[in-house]
Design a protein around this motif. Structure first.
Motif, mmCIF file in Angstrom:
data_model
loop_
_atom_site.group_PDB
_atom_site.id
_atom_site.type_symbol
_atom_site.label_atom_id
_atom_site.label_comp_id
_atom_site.label_asym_id
_atom_site.label_seq_id
_atom_site.Cartn_x
_atom_site.Cartn_y
_atom_site.Cartn_z
ATOM 1 N N UNK A 3 0.829 -1.207 0.000
ATOM 2 C CA UNK A 3 0.000 0.000 0.000
ATOM 3 C C UNK A 3 0.870 1.266 0.000
ATOM 4 N N UNK A 4 2.012 1.228 0.671
ATOM 5 C CA UNK A 4 2.914 2.392 0.694
ATOM 6 C C UNK A 4 3.474 2.683 -0.704
ATOM 7 N N UNK A 5 3.813 1.639 -1.424
ATOM 8 C CA UNK A 5 4.347 1.818 -2.785
ATOM 9 C C UNK A 5 3.265 2.385 -3.701
ATOM 10 N N UNK A 6 2.048 1.878 -3.583
ATOM 11 C CA UNK A 6 0.940 2.374 -4.404
ATOM 12 C C UNK A 6 0.656 3.835 -4.073
ATOM 13 N N UNK A 7 0.635 4.202 -2.806
ATOM 14 C CA UNK A 7 0.383 5.592 -2.386
ATOM 15 C C UNK A 7 1.508 6.513 -2.875
#
Length: 175
Positions: A3-7
């Protein structure tokens, strides 16, 4: 972790789109500002062939005003460089003209004059023949130092007169 990479990717994409939009916005308003500027004639270059001065800088400015095209009273977006070139080329003493502008609205005009090689005088009627064999009317401002032909010109073919004059003009000794 995923989720951090997507954000982070979404944040970078938004940042890129905002930067790109800001750049497009700035370019659009710069073009708008440039097009709304009034022009000024910054430079007039005249090709002086053999010292002939049929056309001067002041004459070009006055001629454009006379033809209702005063670039200094027009906005850049309203000026047609092609129309100004056509007006200048239609003058009997001008052979070629090129009109262009920089991004600050400074207009430049480059003019080539026609080059007379013979002056034909038949009574009250008179004209020059230029280096291409075309008739060129006399100028109120300047008289070219060329070969003078007088007499009964009606009996002589103009093309023969041109070829003979051109031959004399090209020969240093005869000229």
């Amino acid at each position: 972790y995923q989720e951090d990479i997507i954000m982070k990717n979404i944040f970078n994409m938004i940042r890129f789109l905002l930067g790109f939009s800001l750049l497009i916005f700035m370019i659009f308003f710069a073009i708008l500002k440039i097009n709304n500027q009034y022009c000024s004639i910054d430079d007039i270059t005249i090709d002086m062939v053999d010292g002939n001065e049929f056309v001067t800088k002041a004459f070009i400015q006055d001629y454009l005003i006379e033809k209702t095209v005063d670039p200094e009273s027009m906005r850049r977006k309203d000026i047609s460089f092609r129309d100004i070139e056509k007006i200048l080329i239609n003058h009997p003493s001008i052979k070629e003209a090129e009109v262009y502008s920089d991004m600050f609205g400074n207009l430049s005009i480059d003019v080539s004059q026609r080059r007379p090689i013979v002056r034909v005088q038949d009574g009250k009627k008179g004209y020059y023949l230029d280096e291409e064999g075309e008739e060129m009317p006399f100028s109120q401002m300047y008289t070219a130092r060329t070969l003078l032909v007088t007499g009964d010109i009606n009996t002589v073919d103009q093309s023969d007169l041109f070829y003979f004059s051109e031959y004399i003009h090209k020969d240093d000794f005869l000229r």
